[in-house]
Every structure is written in C-alpha cells, then in structure tokens.
Scaffold this motif. Structure first.
Motif, PDB file in Angstrom:
ATOM      1  N   ASN A   1      12.868  -7.136  -3.108  1.00 43.67           N
ATOM      2  CA  ASN A   1      11.731  -6.651  -2.316  1.00 43.67           C
ATOM      3  C   ASN A   1      10.720  -5.991  -3.238  1.00 43.67           C
ATOM      4  O   ASN A   1      11.069  -5.502  -4.307  1.00 43.67           O
ATOM      5  N   ASN A   2       9.475  -5.924  -2.787  1.00 44.59           N
ATOM      6  CA  ASN A   2       8.454  -5.289  -3.610  1.00 44.59           C
ATOM      7  C   ASN A   2       8.233  -3.828  -3.237  1.00 44.59           C
ATOM      8  O   ASN A   2       7.409  -3.172  -3.850  1.00 44.59           O
ATOM      9  N   HIS A   3       8.958  -3.317  -2.235  1.00 40.69           N
ATOM     10  CA  HIS A   3       8.820  -1.901  -1.911  1.00 40.69           C
ATOM     11  C   HIS A   3      10.143  -1.328  -1.399  1.00 40.69           C
ATOM     12  O   HIS A   3      11.002  -2.047  -0.911  1.00 40.69           O
TER      13      HIS A   3
ATOM     14  N   LEU B   1       5.795   1.890 -10.778  1.00 40.94           N
ATOM     15  CA  LEU B   1       5.803   1.857  -9.317  1.00 40.94           C
ATOM     16  C   LEU B   1       4.625   2.636  -8.752  1.00 40.94           C
ATOM     17  O   LEU B   1       4.321   3.739  -9.216  1.00 40.94           O
ATOM     18  N   HIS B   2       3.987   2.075  -7.750  1.00 33.11           N
ATOM     19  CA  HIS B   2       2.977   2.789  -6.979  1.00 33.11           C
ATOM     20  C   HIS B   2       3.725   3.639  -5.965  1.00 33.11           C
ATOM     21  O   HIS B   2       4.738   3.225  -5.408  1.00 33.11           O
TER      22      HIS B   2
ATOM     23  N   SER C   1       6.312   0.998  -4.525  1.00 34.83           N
ATOM     24  CA  SER C   1       5.977  -0.418  -4.499  1.00 34.83           C
ATOM     25  C   SER C   1       5.694  -0.921  -5.903  1.00 34.83           C
ATOM     26  O   SER C   1       5.088  -0.217  -6.716  1.00 34.83           O
ATOM     27  N   THR C   2       6.135  -2.147  -6.178  1.00 35.54           N
ATOM     28  CA  THR C   2       5.909  -2.738  -7.496  1.00 35.54           C
ATOM     29  C   THR C   2       4.516  -3.340  -7.635  1.00 35.54           C
ATOM     30  O   THR C   2       4.067  -3.579  -8.746  1.00 35.54           O
ATOM     31  N   ASP C   3       3.836  -3.594  -6.523  1.00 28.19           N
ATOM     32  CA  ASP C   3       2.486  -4.140  -6.575  1.00 28.19           C
ATOM     33  C   ASP C   3       1.625  -3.458  -5.519  1.00 28.19           C
ATOM     34  O   ASP C   3       2.092  -2.605  -4.777  1.00 28.19           O
TER      35      ASP C   3
ATOM     36  N   ASP D   1      -2.307   1.369   0.301  1.00 28.93           N
ATOM     37  CA  ASP D   1      -3.651   1.917   0.441  1.00 28.93           C
ATOM     38  C   ASP D   1      -3.888   2.908  -0.691  1.00 28.93           C
ATOM     39  O   ASP D   1      -3.362   4.016  -0.668  1.00 28.93           O
ATOM     40  N   VAL D   2      -4.664   2.516  -1.699  1.00 22.21           N
ATOM     41  CA  VAL D   2      -4.909   3.382  -2.854  1.00 22.21           C
ATOM     42  C   VAL D   2      -5.805   4.570  -2.499  1.00 22.21           C
ATOM     43  O   VAL D   2      -5.911   5.513  -3.276  1.00 22.21           O
ATOM     44  N   HIS D   3      -6.418   4.545  -1.314  1.00 17.35           N
ATOM     45  CA  HIS D   3      -7.268   5.651  -0.879  1.00 17.35           C
ATOM     46  C   HIS D   3      -6.501   6.654  -0.019  1.00 17.35           C
ATOM     47  O   HIS D   3      -7.073   7.649   0.437  1.00 17.35           O
ATOM     48  N   ASN D   4      -5.223   6.390   0.199  1.00 18.48           N
ATOM     49  CA  ASN D   4      -4.368   7.318   0.945  1.00 18.48           C
ATOM     50  C   ASN D   4      -4.253   8.626   0.163  1.00 18.48           C
ATOM     51  O   ASN D   4      -4.130   8.621  -1.065  1.00 18.48           O
ATOM     52  N   ILE D   5      -4.266   9.743   0.868  1.00 19.81           N
ATOM     53  CA  ILE D   5      -4.225  11.045   0.196  1.00 19.81           C
ATOM     54  C   ILE D   5      -2.907  11.269  -0.553  1.00 19.81           C
ATOM     55  O   ILE D   5      -2.853  12.016  -1.523  1.00 19.81           O
TER      56      ILE D   5
END
Length: 193
Positions: free
Chosen positions: A87-89, A115-116, A154-156, A161-165
C-alpha cells in the motif's frame, strides 16, 4: 468505588481507534472498506513499538513477517514500497496515553523511508456507568473526553493534501541518515549526535 460495579462503558466518536465491540452511544458504526482497515495500525499503551513498526512496514512493502525480521530498506532492495503489491499509505491511530508512542513510531518510520505525514487531532467521549452493590446508593455516570491522534503516512502525494495544517513533507536524505553513526573522511568513527 468498591461499592459499585461497572455496568456499561461507551466510546462515542472513537471509530477506528478501538475495537468496534466497545463502541456505543449515538455514533454510527464504521463503514470503511476492508482495504482501508488493512492500512490501519492501532497503537495502544500496551503495544510494543517494534511490533507496530514491523506491522506498518509490512503494510508498505507487503512482505511476509519472516522476511521483516531482518528488514532494512536499501536502494537495491527488491521489496521497495508499492513494488510488491504494498500500500502507499498507513494510518497510525492512537487514543489517550498512547499518543506519544504513535508520534515516536511515525518518526522512526519517517527515518527509514521518505514519507509524507498528515496529523489529525480529535477527541472522543467516554461514558462509564456504575451501579451500586448496596441499596440506597445512586447510579454513577462518569463522562470524560480523551484525545485521539491519526497520523497518515504516505509514500507519494496521491490523496495527500499538502495544504493541510497537519502536513509534514518527507525528511531529506541527510536528516534520515544523520541519526546514524558514521565514519568521517579521515576514517574516524563519529557517533550519532
């Protein structure tokens, strides 16, 4: 409270954090698909961090547990994430006193691979009902709130959402390797700082 016995304990708003058998109150049962539940690691105060890390790595790479005992992620490793059906997350979920353990596990995982990370805080209500063992005493209802933390790794960037706080980008290569001891250019051993 030796004159009372526990009759009922309800966790309101704690879907995904505890076993569904303990859920109660007016909240609806979870409707997540099996794929989403397979990507969740519930962290409890009694859980050993090593087993949680192994479980999360198993979800990412989908390798058998016997292979995971000696698992180190190398660039040439054939079991890189998403190459073996992984899985990617992964979601790390913790409640109350286990939150610090979830943060530690997430940081260890982030140092093993890029990881993000998205953090989400919430709270749930715990309602406990006690009945008296002796006559003449009233029923006691105890109600309190507990913090809940969900860490999504997450790996990708798919679905992230990169704008999430609560978003944190992956650590760069230097940060991921700086916690390990190494040998400098002169061959002198330099311990991790």
């Amino acid at each position: 409270m030796d004159k009372y016995r526990l009759v009922d304990e309800q966790y309101i708003g704690a879907q995904g954090f505890i076993d569904e058998s303990k859920l109660g109150g007016t909240s609806a049962p979870p409707t997540d698909s099996d794929a989403e539940t397979e990507c969740t690691v519930r962290i409890t105060p009694q859980a050993k961090p090593r087993s949680c890390i192994t479980t999360a790595m198993n979800i990412f790479v989908s390798v058998p547990a016997t292979r995971m005992r000696s698992f180190t992620l190398q660039a040439h490793d054939p079991f890189l994430p998403n190459q073996a059906g992984g899985n990617n997350h992964v979601e790390l979920k913790a409640l109350g006193k286990a939150i610090h353990k979830a943060v530690t596990i997430a940081e260890i995982l982030k140092r093993k691979m890029p990881l993000h990370q998205i953090n989400a805080l919430s709270s749930c209500e715990i309602v406990t009902t006690y009945e008296p063992l002796e006559e003449g005493l009233d029923t006691v209802v105890n109600q309190h709130y507990v913090s809940c933390l969900t860490i999504t790794l997450s790996t990708d960037l798919e679905g992230v959402d990169v704008h999430n706080i609560g978003y944190q980008p992956p650590l760069d290569e230097f940060e991921r390797s700086s916690h390990q001891s190494h040998t400098d250019l002169t061959g002198t051993y330099v311990p991790a700082s």
